[in-house]
Design a protein around this motif. Structure first.
Motif, mmCIF file in Angstrom:
data_model
loop_
_atom_site.group_PDB
_atom_site.id
_atom_site.type_symbol
_atom_site.label_atom_id
_atom_site.label_comp_id
_atom_site.label_asym_id
_atom_site.label_seq_id
_atom_site.Cartn_x
_atom_site.Cartn_y
_atom_site.Cartn_z
ATOM 1 N N VAL A 233 0.855 -1.183 0.000
ATOM 2 C CA VAL A 233 0.000 0.000 0.000
ATOM 3 C C VAL A 233 0.892 1.235 0.000
ATOM 4 C CG1 VAL A 233 -1.740 1.290 1.274
ATOM 5 C CG2 VAL A 233 -1.828 -1.198 1.235
ATOM 6 N N VAL A 234 0.615 2.141 -0.917
ATOM 7 C CA VAL A 234 1.424 3.343 -1.037
ATOM 8 C C VAL A 234 1.291 4.189 0.222
ATOM 9 C CG1 VAL A 234 1.760 5.448 -2.363
ATOM 10 C CG2 VAL A 234 1.142 3.335 -3.522
ATOM 11 N N THR A 235 2.409 4.676 0.748
ATOM 12 C CA THR A 235 2.382 5.447 1.992
ATOM 13 C C THR A 235 2.648 6.923 1.775
ATOM 14 O OG1 THR A 235 4.703 4.912 2.365
ATOM 15 C CG2 THR A 235 3.066 3.477 3.376
ATOM 16 N N GLY A 236 2.548 7.399 0.560
ATOM 17 C CA GLY A 236 2.744 8.828 0.315
ATOM 18 C C GLY A 236 3.280 9.072 -1.075
ATOM 19 N N GLU A 276 -2.991 7.622 0.637
ATOM 20 C CA GLU A 276 -2.122 6.478 0.905
ATOM 21 C C GLU A 276 -2.822 5.140 0.738
ATOM 22 O OE1 GLU A 276 -2.781 6.298 5.754
ATOM 23 O OE2 GLU A 276 -0.838 6.804 4.904
ATOM 24 N N HIS A 277 -4.143 5.129 0.603
ATOM 25 C CA HIS A 277 -4.863 3.865 0.524
ATOM 26 C C HIS A 277 -5.157 3.512 -0.929
ATOM 27 C CE1 HIS A 277 -5.234 3.854 4.848
ATOM 28 N NE2 HIS A 277 -5.708 5.070 4.798
ATOM 29 N N GLN A 278 -4.104 3.429 -1.730
ATOM 30 C CA GLN A 278 -4.257 3.067 -3.124
ATOM 31 C C GLN A 278 -3.191 2.063 -3.543
ATOM 32 O OE1 GLN A 278 -4.438 7.077 -4.896
ATOM 33 N NE2 GLN A 278 -6.530 6.618 -5.461
ATOM 34 N N LEU A 279 -3.544 1.231 -4.526
ATOM 35 C CA LEU A 279 -2.650 0.202 -5.018
ATOM 36 C C LEU A 279 -2.381 0.439 -6.492
ATOM 37 C CD1 LEU A 279 -4.553 -2.887 -3.575
ATOM 38 C CD2 LEU A 279 -2.734 -1.604 -2.459
ATOM 39 N N VAL A 280 -1.146 0.295 -6.886
ATOM 40 C CA VAL A 280 -0.787 0.322 -8.302
ATOM 41 C C VAL A 280 -0.503 -1.119 -8.718
ATOM 42 C CG1 VAL A 280 0.787 1.213 -10.034
ATOM 43 C CG2 VAL A 280 0.178 2.625 -8.064
ATOM 44 N N LEU A 281 -1.211 -1.585 -9.740
ATOM 45 C CA LEU A 281 -1.099 -2.976 -10.158
ATOM 46 C C LEU A 281 -0.625 -3.053 -11.605
ATOM 47 C CD1 LEU A 281 -4.519 -4.207 -8.748
ATOM 48 C CD2 LEU A 281 -2.306 -4.309 -7.619
ATOM 49 N N TYR A 282 0.147 -4.082 -11.884
ATOM 50 C CA TYR A 282 0.610 -4.328 -13.242
ATOM 51 C C TYR A 282 -0.092 -5.574 -13.771
ATOM 52 C CZ TYR A 282 3.648 -5.544 -17.143
ATOM 53 O OH TYR A 282 4.120 -5.874 -18.389
#
Length: 541
Positions: A233-236, A276-282
């Motif tokens: 999870v992205v923290t910033g 911060e509550h986002q996901l980057v997916l491949y």
């Protein structure tokens, strides 16, 4: 007394060191947590940096056999039981505070445990007789889409953005896993270095071989058909402006199935991340059974020296949807989310790299989700979208659809979604969306006295009749005329209203939810491909 001597003998080297590490920060406190369902002891440090060893006194009548892996960085930890009476987790590369899970042969008994935490040969924390506590039970959420805003159409070989809509249901520090070959993009540089260094990869491979696939078997369950990937999870966000993103690089360490991006790629992705509550997916090129897909449209808008492609429709046999299993484990290894989401692979819609806004949500309530459809091949295009000249708060995105939150303070009426020219959008890229407001009223005193009253809902922003879905989430407290889950059509004109009778049934607080009875995002690949063709012909002319 004999036990104390045995324990202190194993810690004598660390006890002789300074209390604060020169290159790190001390740990302020530690929790010792016991898990009975999957027998384990968890050491959870509060604060601290540069940790590379965690030692705890060994519970009686149990045998440690491994370190639990929750997030990618955990793969670097190895179990050390060389000192009698204690078990240690060690790693070559130091990292920040993270719960360390010691896997045990049997459930440990409650008691008091001694803990020592170190980094670079220094003691960061040491305390004897810490009272353990049991890990609180959890209830697993099976409705994935109630927690995660996940695109229902994805293009293989591209990045997508998904948002955690219930952060409390998936607190930071755990691991998202996706079946079907969807890979997570590791966005934490510290974890990139720790988890993907050659040494860490070798350690992880050695541990995986020794466990003979036990970790994967436990994660997937019996009969699962697909591999899992690690997601952080992205923290910033990170400094730096957007740029044209290069394709993600696969990890070369062999320790993870995730995708690692370099700093320039991180800048591009970070520009599109709103919280911060986002996901980057491949999505890998071989995601799903793609079959025979059509050729694509060129959206370079008639630039000199560039040839526009010929548009075709989908083949007669479009790819079937893929059921993607989505799992979230918290930092203690508990499964908080475990369910399936239907995802359809769609072809690349254009050979160009110029973004296009084609259509989108026509109406949405302020504070709710809306989207625009078109072609957005680069993450910088996601962050380049604007509402009335201000950047939108992106919640999920693919190359053909970007969802965003219509601000709660948006005034009822028409608003314009455009694209920033610096991100490649043209002046023709524009979509108008109508923001709606809803106000409700009823006589609470009448309900409190045990009677019934008229609930009146008034919609502002349009005088068209609208279909509203109404849900009574407290059927033990009130009754709702027409049923607890129903679709009601507003009157149209002004005022634009819906009325229903509400009756008292019991004591307590009551709640009625409302939403438009339409899909929040109308994007469909077939429609987008068709409109891209029209856009291309218009630009050629």
């Amino acid at each position: 007394m004999w036990i104390f001597k045995r324990l202190s003998a194993g810690l004598i080297l660390m006890l002789s060191l300074p209390a604060v590490a020169a290159g790190g920060t001390p740990v302020s406190d530690v929790d010792v947590i016991l898990e009975k369902l999957t027998p384990s002891l968890i050491v959870d440090p509060l604060g601290g940096d540069g940790i590379d060893v965690v030692c705890v006194s060994l519970p009686k009548k149990v045998t440690p056999f491994g370190i639990g892996i929750v997030a990618p960085g955990d793969a670097g930890w190895v179990l050390d039981t060389s000192t009698p009476g204690q078990m240690c987790a060690r790693r070559q590369d130091a990292m920040g505070a993270r719960a360390v899970i010691f896997k045990l042969s049997a459930a440990p008994k409650p008691g008091k445990y001694s803990v020592t935490i170190g980094g670079s040969g220094e003691v960061l924390f040491q305390r004897k007789r810490i009272q353990s506590r049991n890990l609180s039970p959890i209830e697993t959420i099976t409705d994935v889409l109630s927690v995660l805003d996940f695109p229902n159409e994805v293009t293989p070989g591209e990045l997508v953005l998904a948002a955690v809509t219930q952060p409390a249901a998936a607190p930071s520090g755990g691991r998202w896993s996706f079946s079907g070959g969807i890979n997570g993009v590791v966005l934490d540089p510290e974890l990139d270095r720790a988890a993907h260094s050659p040494a860490a990869g070798a350690v992880a491979e050695e541990e995986e071989e020794s466990m003979e696939g036990k970790e994967m078997e436990e994660d997937l369950g019996s009969g699962s058909e697909a591999e899992f990937s690690e997601v952080i999870v992205v923290t910033g966000t990170r400094a730096g402006g957007p740029r044209k993103g290069a394709p993600p690089r696969s990890s070369e360490s062999g320790s993870l199935t995730g995708t690692v991006l370099d700093q320039e790629d991180l800048d591009v992705v970070s520009a599109a991340i709103a919280n911060e509550h986002q996901l980057v997916l491949y999505v890998p090129p071989n995601f799903g059974v793609m079959g025979s897909l059509a050729s694509t449209v060129n959206t370079n808008k008639g630039k000199s020296g560039e040839k526009e492609g010929e548009n075709k429709s989908f083949s007669a046999n479009p790819p079937e949807p893929v059921m993607v299993r989505v799992t979230y484990r918290n930092r203690f290894g508990q499964i908080l989310v475990d369910g399936e989401a239907e995802v359809r692979p769609v072809p690349v819609l254009s050979e160009g790299d110029v973004p296009v806004i084609l259509y989108g949500t026509e109406m949405a309530f302020a504070g709710r989700q809306a989207c625009v459809c078109g072609f957005f091949p680069n993450p910088s295009h996601w962050s380049g979208l604007m509402l009335d000249g201000e950047p939108v708060r992106v919640t999920s995105a693919t190359s053909s659809a970007v969802s965003f939150e219509l601000p709660s303070g948006a005034l009822s009426g028409a608003h314009q979604v455009t694209g920033n020219p610096t991100a490649g959008f043209s002046k023709e890229d524009l979509w108008r969306i109508i923001a709606l407001e809803l106000s409700g009223s009823l006589d609470q005193e009448e309900l409190f006295s045990g009677g019934s009253t008229i609930m009146r809902l008034e919609i502002t922003g349009t005088d068209e009749p609208l279909a509203l879905r109404l849900r009574n989430t407290t059927p033990s407290v009130i009754t709702l005329d027409g049923g607890d889950d129903q679709v009601a059509t507003s009157s149209g004109s002004q005022p634009n209203t819906v009325t229903r009778t509400v009756g008292a049934k019991g004591r307590g607080s009551f709640n009625i939810e409302w939403s438009l009875d339409t899909e929040p995002c109308p994007c469909e690949a077939q429609r987008t491909l068709h409109q891209l063709s029209i856009e291309t012909i218009r630009n050629i002319k």
